[in-house]
Design an enzyme around this catalytic site. Structure first.
Site, short mmCIF file in Angstrom:
data_model
loop_
_atom_site.label_atom_id
_atom_site.label_comp_id
_atom_site.label_asym_id
_atom_site.label_seq_id
_atom_site.Cartn_x
_atom_site.Cartn_y
_atom_site.Cartn_z
N GLY A 71 -0.67 -1.29 9.29
CA GLY A 71 -0.26 -0.14 8.99
C GLY A 71 0.98 0.30 9.99
O GLY A 71 0.66 0.24 11.13
N ARG A 122 -0.65 -14.91 19.98
CA ARG A 122 -0.94 -16.14 19.99
C ARG A 122 -0.69 -16.92 18.71
O ARG A 122 -0.41 -16.30 17.59
CB ARG A 122 -2.55 -16.32 20.04
CG ARG A 122 -3.37 -15.42 19.08
CD ARG A 122 -4.73 -15.74 19.14
NE ARG A 122 -5.77 -14.89 18.31
CZ ARG A 122 -5.96 -15.13 17.08
NH1 ARG A 122 -5.50 -16.46 16.63
NH2 ARG A 122 -6.76 -14.37 16.42
N ARG A 135 13.05 -8.78 16.20
CA ARG A 135 13.46 -10.12 15.93
C ARG A 135 12.62 -10.92 15.44
O ARG A 135 11.48 -10.71 14.82
CB ARG A 135 13.73 -10.70 17.79
CG ARG A 135 12.35 -10.93 18.47
CD ARG A 135 12.64 -11.25 19.79
NE ARG A 135 13.44 -10.22 20.72
CZ ARG A 135 14.04 -10.46 21.83
NH1 ARG A 135 13.72 -11.69 22.38
NH2 ARG A 135 14.58 -9.57 22.37
N HIS A 160 23.83 0.66 12.02
CA HIS A 160 25.03 1.39 12.76
C HIS A 160 25.14 0.88 14.13
O HIS A 160 24.26 0.22 14.77
CB HIS A 160 25.21 2.73 12.65
CG HIS A 160 24.48 3.41 11.32
ND1 HIS A 160 25.49 3.32 10.29
CD2 HIS A 160 23.13 4.19 11.01
CE1 HIS A 160 24.59 4.04 9.49
NE2 HIS A 160 23.50 4.30 9.81
N ALA A 199 -0.86 -3.50 13.47
CA ALA A 199 -0.49 -2.03 13.26
C ALA A 199 0.24 -1.38 14.17
O ALA A 199 0.20 -1.47 15.39
CB ALA A 199 -1.69 -1.32 12.87
N ASN A 201 1.04 -1.26 -0.07
CA ASN A 201 0.20 -0.17 0.03
C ASN A 201 0.89 1.20 -0.01
O ASN A 201 1.95 1.07 -0.01
CB ASN A 201 -1.08 -0.08 1.10
CG ASN A 201 -2.16 0.59 0.86
OD1 ASN A 201 -2.32 1.64 -0.12
ND2 ASN A 201 -3.53 0.15 1.30
#
Length: 200
Positions: free
Chosen positions: A151, A192, A175, A113, A169, A83
């Site tokens: 989003g 879950r 990780r 960095h 969102a 999107n």
């Protein structure tokens, strides 16, 4: 090793080396053309995506505006919807599988960095040189088949999101997320498991 080889291996590299400046210049030109096209100019958009990305499968939609560093390191499967207002910092590989939804304002960052200032600053840096003043490295991002990124999701360097996972969102993914997981938050945590359809 060349600077490009160092970059792809996850080692420190000179991001101002000519190869990166050349890739970035090409990408900026193509992005300017792409983002200026009208919504209905689908054939023209596809032609530019084929020149911008390393590969893109069938039925790939990338809404405008879209930004990336090089395009060269972006690999996209089939049936992928990206999107508007997404940013892909593809200093290393960004691999997106099949049947993936990426919502507005998603940011995928492969570049990083060092955290410690003493490590981050380039040793014996000369302001008159073209070398960047701080050390940079990049790690690949992989998004599996059937994923949905909500989003404003941010995915950090080196992260793999397993097949079928959904990222809520506004999450910051620091990780790896295993397959078939619903994960949300900053830092992103698994809420879950997602039940698979019968026969899948």
């Amino acid at each position: 090793m060349t600077e490009l080889e160092k970059c792809m291996a996850g080692e420190y590299y000179d991001c101002h080396n000519e190869i990166f400046l050349s890739l970035k210049a090409k990408a900026r030109k193509l992005l300017k053309e792409y983002n200026a096209l009208q919504y209905e100019q689908k054939e023209e958009k596809r032609k530019i995506l084929d020149r911008l990305f390393y590969e893109a499968g069938t039925n790939v939609s990338v809404a405008q505006p879209f930004l990336c560093d090089y395009g060269y390191n972006i690999h996209i499967g089939n049936n992928v919807s990206i999107n508007m207002n997404c940013t892909f910092v593809d200093c290393n590989k960004i691999e997106i599988g099949n049947n993936v939804l990426i919502a507005s304002n998603v940011q995928l960052y492969t570049a990083a960095h060092p955290v410690e200032l003493s490590e981050r600053l380039t040793p014996d840096w000369n302001p008159e040189s073209e070398e960047y003043f701080c050390r940079t490295y990049a790690l690949p991002i992989r998004i599996g088949n059937g994923c949905w990124l909500g989003g404003g999701v941010i995915v950090l360097p080196g992260v793999t999101i397993g097949d079928g996972s959904v990222i809520g969102a506004g999450s910051v993914v620091t990780r790896d997320i295993p397959a078939n997981s619903l994960a949300v938050g900053n830092p992103c945590r698994i809420i879950r498991s997602i039940n698979l359809p019968a026969g899948s």
